[in-house]
Write a protein that holds these residues in place. Structure first.
Motif, PDB file in Angstrom:
ATOM      1  N   ASP A   1       0.816  -1.211   0.000  1.00  0.00           N
ATOM      2  CA  ASP A   1       0.000   0.000   0.000  1.00  0.00           C
ATOM      3  C   ASP A   1       0.852   1.266   0.000  1.00  0.00           C
ATOM      4  O   ASP A   1       0.462   2.277  -0.564  1.00  0.00           O
ATOM      5  CB  ASP A   1      -0.982   0.001   1.169  1.00  0.00           C
ATOM      6  N   GLN A   2       2.048   1.200   0.598  1.00  0.00           N
ATOM      7  CA  GLN A   2       2.955   2.348   0.554  1.00  0.00           C
ATOM      8  C   GLN A   2       3.479   2.559  -0.862  1.00  0.00           C
ATOM      9  O   GLN A   2       3.588   3.690  -1.335  1.00  0.00           O
ATOM     10  CB  GLN A   2       4.131   2.137   1.494  1.00  0.00           C
ATOM     11  N   ALA A   3       3.819   1.483  -1.541  1.00  0.00           N
ATOM     12  CA  ALA A   3       4.330   1.585  -2.907  1.00  0.00           C
ATOM     13  C   ALA A   3       3.235   2.019  -3.869  1.00  0.00           C
ATOM     14  O   ALA A   3       3.508   2.710  -4.852  1.00  0.00           O
ATOM     15  CB  ALA A   3       4.915   0.253  -3.347  1.00  0.00           C
ATOM     16  N   ALA A   4       1.985   1.652  -3.583  1.00  0.00           N
ATOM     17  CA  ALA A   4       0.878   2.025  -4.464  1.00  0.00           C
ATOM     18  C   ALA A   4       0.605   3.523  -4.432  1.00  0.00           C
ATOM     19  O   ALA A   4       0.058   4.076  -5.391  1.00  0.00           O
ATOM     20  CB  ALA A   4      -0.376   1.257  -4.068  1.00  0.00           C
ATOM     21  N   GLU A   5       0.982   4.180  -3.339  1.00  0.00           N
ATOM     22  CA  GLU A   5       0.771   5.620  -3.230  1.00  0.00           C
ATOM     23  C   GLU A   5       1.791   6.424  -4.038  1.00  0.00           C
ATOM     24  O   GLU A   5       1.672   7.633  -4.144  1.00  0.00           O
ATOM     25  CB  GLU A   5       0.833   6.039  -1.763  1.00  0.00           C
ATOM     26  N   THR A   6       2.804   5.762  -4.580  1.00  0.00           N
ATOM     27  CA  THR A   6       3.831   6.435  -5.364  1.00  0.00           C
ATOM     28  C   THR A   6       3.655   6.074  -6.836  1.00  0.00           C
ATOM     29  O   THR A   6       2.729   5.377  -7.208  1.00  0.00           O
ATOM     30  CB  THR A   6       5.233   6.010  -4.889  1.00  0.00           C
ATOM     31  N   THR A   7       4.592   6.518  -7.641  1.00  0.00           N
ATOM     32  CA  THR A   7       4.559   6.173  -9.070  1.00  0.00           C
ATOM     33  C   THR A   7       5.431   4.965  -9.380  1.00  0.00           C
ATOM     34  O   THR A   7       5.731   4.696 -10.539  1.00  0.00           O
ATOM     35  CB  THR A   7       5.041   7.370  -9.906  1.00  0.00           C
TER      36      THR A   7
ATOM     37  N   LYS B   1       6.755   1.423 -10.287  1.00  0.00           N
ATOM     38  CA  LYS B   1       6.254   0.327 -11.109  1.00  0.00           C
ATOM     39  C   LYS B   1       7.039  -0.958 -10.890  1.00  0.00           C
ATOM     40  O   LYS B   1       6.553  -2.044 -11.173  1.00  0.00           O
ATOM     41  CB  LYS B   1       6.291   0.722 -12.574  1.00  0.00           C
ATOM     42  N   THR B   2       8.276  -0.837 -10.412  1.00  0.00           N
ATOM     43  CA  THR B   2       9.121  -2.011 -10.182  1.00  0.00           C
ATOM     44  C   THR B   2       9.598  -2.009  -8.729  1.00  0.00           C
ATOM     45  O   THR B   2       9.444  -1.022  -8.010  1.00  0.00           O
ATOM     46  CB  THR B   2      10.350  -2.016 -11.103  1.00  0.00           C
ATOM     47  N   VAL B   3      10.188  -3.120  -8.325  1.00  0.00           N
ATOM     48  CA  VAL B   3      10.752  -3.224  -6.978  1.00  0.00           C
ATOM     49  C   VAL B   3      11.842  -2.172  -6.794  1.00  0.00           C
ATOM     50  O   VAL B   3      11.944  -1.551  -5.733  1.00  0.00           O
ATOM     51  CB  VAL B   3      11.293  -4.649  -6.737  1.00  0.00           C
ATOM     52  N   ALA B   4      12.642  -1.938  -7.810  1.00  0.00           N
ATOM     53  CA  ALA B   4      13.711  -0.932  -7.721  1.00  0.00           C
ATOM     54  C   ALA B   4      13.133   0.452  -7.459  1.00  0.00           C
ATOM     55  O   ALA B   4      13.669   1.206  -6.644  1.00  0.00           O
ATOM     56  CB  ALA B   4      14.540  -0.933  -8.999  1.00  0.00           C
ATOM     57  N   ASP B   5      12.041   0.792  -8.131  1.00  0.00           N
ATOM     58  CA  ASP B   5      11.410   2.093  -7.915  1.00  0.00           C
ATOM     59  C   ASP B   5      10.884   2.220  -6.489  1.00  0.00           C
ATOM     60  O   ASP B   5      10.954   3.281  -5.884  1.00  0.00           O
ATOM     61  CB  ASP B   5      10.248   2.300  -8.899  1.00  0.00           C
ATOM     62  N   ALA B   6      10.350   1.135  -5.944  1.00  0.00           N
ATOM     63  CA  ALA B   6       9.742   1.171  -4.616  1.00  0.00           C
ATOM     64  C   ALA B   6      10.771   1.348  -3.506  1.00  0.00           C
ATOM     65  O   ALA B   6      10.495   1.992  -2.504  1.00  0.00           O
ATOM     66  CB  ALA B   6       8.942  -0.103  -4.379  1.00  0.00           C
ATOM     67  N   ILE B   7      11.963   0.793  -3.673  1.00  0.00           N
ATOM     68  CA  ILE B   7      12.963   0.854  -2.596  1.00  0.00           C
ATOM     69  C   ILE B   7      14.002   1.947  -2.813  1.00  0.00           C
ATOM     70  O   ILE B   7      14.870   2.136  -1.969  1.00  0.00           O
ATOM     71  CB  ILE B   7      13.679  -0.499  -2.412  1.00  0.00           C
ATOM     72  N   GLU B   8      13.900   2.664  -3.886  1.00  0.00           N
ATOM     73  CA  GLU B   8      14.920   3.658  -4.212  1.00  0.00           C
ATOM     74  C   GLU B   8      15.063   4.744  -3.151  1.00  0.00           C
ATOM     75  O   GLU B   8      16.145   5.241  -2.906  1.00  0.00           O
ATOM     76  CB  GLU B   8      14.619   4.287  -5.573  1.00  0.00           C
ATOM     77  N   GLY B   9      14.002   5.103  -2.482  1.00  0.00           N
ATOM     78  CA  GLY B   9      14.064   6.152  -1.478  1.00  0.00           C
ATOM     79  C   GLY B   9      14.480   5.682  -0.096  1.00  0.00           C
ATOM     80  O   GLY B   9      14.604   6.489   0.819  1.00  0.00           O
ATOM     81  N   GLU B  10      14.687   4.394   0.081  1.00  0.00           N
ATOM     82  CA  GLU B  10      15.074   3.864   1.385  1.00  0.00           C
ATOM     83  C   GLU B  10      16.515   4.272   1.719  1.00  0.00           C
ATOM     84  O   GLU B  10      17.352   4.364   0.831  1.00  0.00           O
ATOM     85  CB  GLU B  10      14.963   2.338   1.396  1.00  0.00           C
ATOM     86  N   PRO B  11      16.798   4.515   2.999  1.00  0.00           N
ATOM     87  CA  PRO B  11      18.158   4.922   3.391  1.00  0.00           C
ATOM     88  C   PRO B  11      19.205   3.861   3.057  1.00  0.00           C
ATOM     89  O   PRO B  11      18.976   2.677   3.264  1.00  0.00           O
ATOM     90  CB  PRO B  11      18.055   5.084   4.914  1.00  0.00           C
ATOM     91  N   GLY B  12      20.324   4.321   2.519  1.00  0.00           N
ATOM     92  CA  GLY B  12      21.434   3.423   2.228  1.00  0.00           C
ATOM     93  C   GLY B  12      21.344   2.684   0.908  1.00  0.00           C
ATOM     94  O   GLY B  12      22.226   1.919   0.568  1.00  0.00           O
ATOM     95  N   ILE B  13      20.276   2.912   0.143  1.00  0.00           N
ATOM     96  CA  ILE B  13      20.101   2.194  -1.127  1.00  0.00           C
ATOM     97  C   ILE B  13      20.329   3.142  -2.287  1.00  0.00           C
ATOM     98  O   ILE B  13      19.781   4.243  -2.334  1.00  0.00           O
ATOM     99  CB  ILE B  13      18.694   1.591  -1.252  1.00  0.00           C
ATOM    100  N   VAL B  14      21.146   2.703  -3.223  1.00  0.00           N
ATOM    101  CA  VAL B  14      21.352   3.421  -4.476  1.00  0.00           C
ATOM    102  C   VAL B  14      21.026   2.447  -5.600  1.00  0.00           C
ATOM    103  O   VAL B  14      21.526   1.321  -5.617  1.00  0.00           O
ATOM    104  CB  VAL B  14      22.815   3.919  -4.601  1.00  0.00           C
ATOM    105  N   ILE B  15      20.161   2.869  -6.504  1.00  0.00           N
ATOM    106  CA  ILE B  15      19.800   2.040  -7.658  1.00  0.00           C
ATOM    107  C   ILE B  15      20.603   2.529  -8.854  1.00  0.00           C
ATOM    108  O   ILE B  15      20.492   3.675  -9.261  1.00  0.00           O
ATOM    109  CB  ILE B  15      18.293   2.110  -7.966  1.00  0.00           C
TER     110      ILE B  15
END
Length: 142
Positions: A45-51, A53-67
């Motif tokens: 539901d958190q990912a659905a509130e954003t744009t 479309k992929t797992v990479a897009d959903a976790i990109e804003g998490e701390p310590g992660i660079v895609i």
């Protein structure tokens, strides 16, 4: 004093959203704040509130992660956790470690969010539990 006890009992009766999180590294229901590693969870539901479309897009804003993207939109997307190369980040889908391609990477652009319940990100060395490819951490897709 009686009011303080009543407020405390109400706070304890309300279930914490973090308490419902299943962390695969411990194989039990524990709050993220009590996890033995630095972990975060992205729910559907958190990912659905954003744009995303992929797992990479959903976790990109998490701390310590660079895609790292190699190309334009729709190209390969490789995760890096806390400075570790994407070869040192284990991707697990429904408790099955994913086999990397010939370059040693798993492409997160090929994992759509359509049937993802949650994404658990475990930062730091998880090699003791998940094996030699989890030096940087684990991304568990459920």
């Amino acid at each position: 004093m009686l009011q303080a006890m009543a407020v405390l009992s109400l706070l304890l009766a309300v279930p914490s959203p973090a308490a419902e999180v299943f962390l695969s590294i411990t194989r039990s229901d524990i709050p993220v704040s009590d996890a033995p590693v630095n972990a975060s969870v992205v729910k559907a539901d958190q990912a659905a509130e954003t744009t995303a479309k992929t797992v990479a897009d959903a976790i990109e804003g998490e701390p310590g992660i660079v895609i790292r993207r190699s190309g334009s939109v729709g190209a390969s997307q490789f995760p890096s956790l806390r400075g570790f190369a994407s070869k040192q980040v284990l991707i697990v889908i429904d408790d099955v470690p994913q086999v990397p391609d010939l370059t040693g990477n798993v492409d997160l652009a090929r994992l759509p969010l359509d049937q993802v319940e949650r994404i658990e990100v475990l930062r730091g060395g998880a090699s003791a539990v998940y094996g030699p490819n989890a030096e940087g951490g684990v991304i568990q897709v459920v």
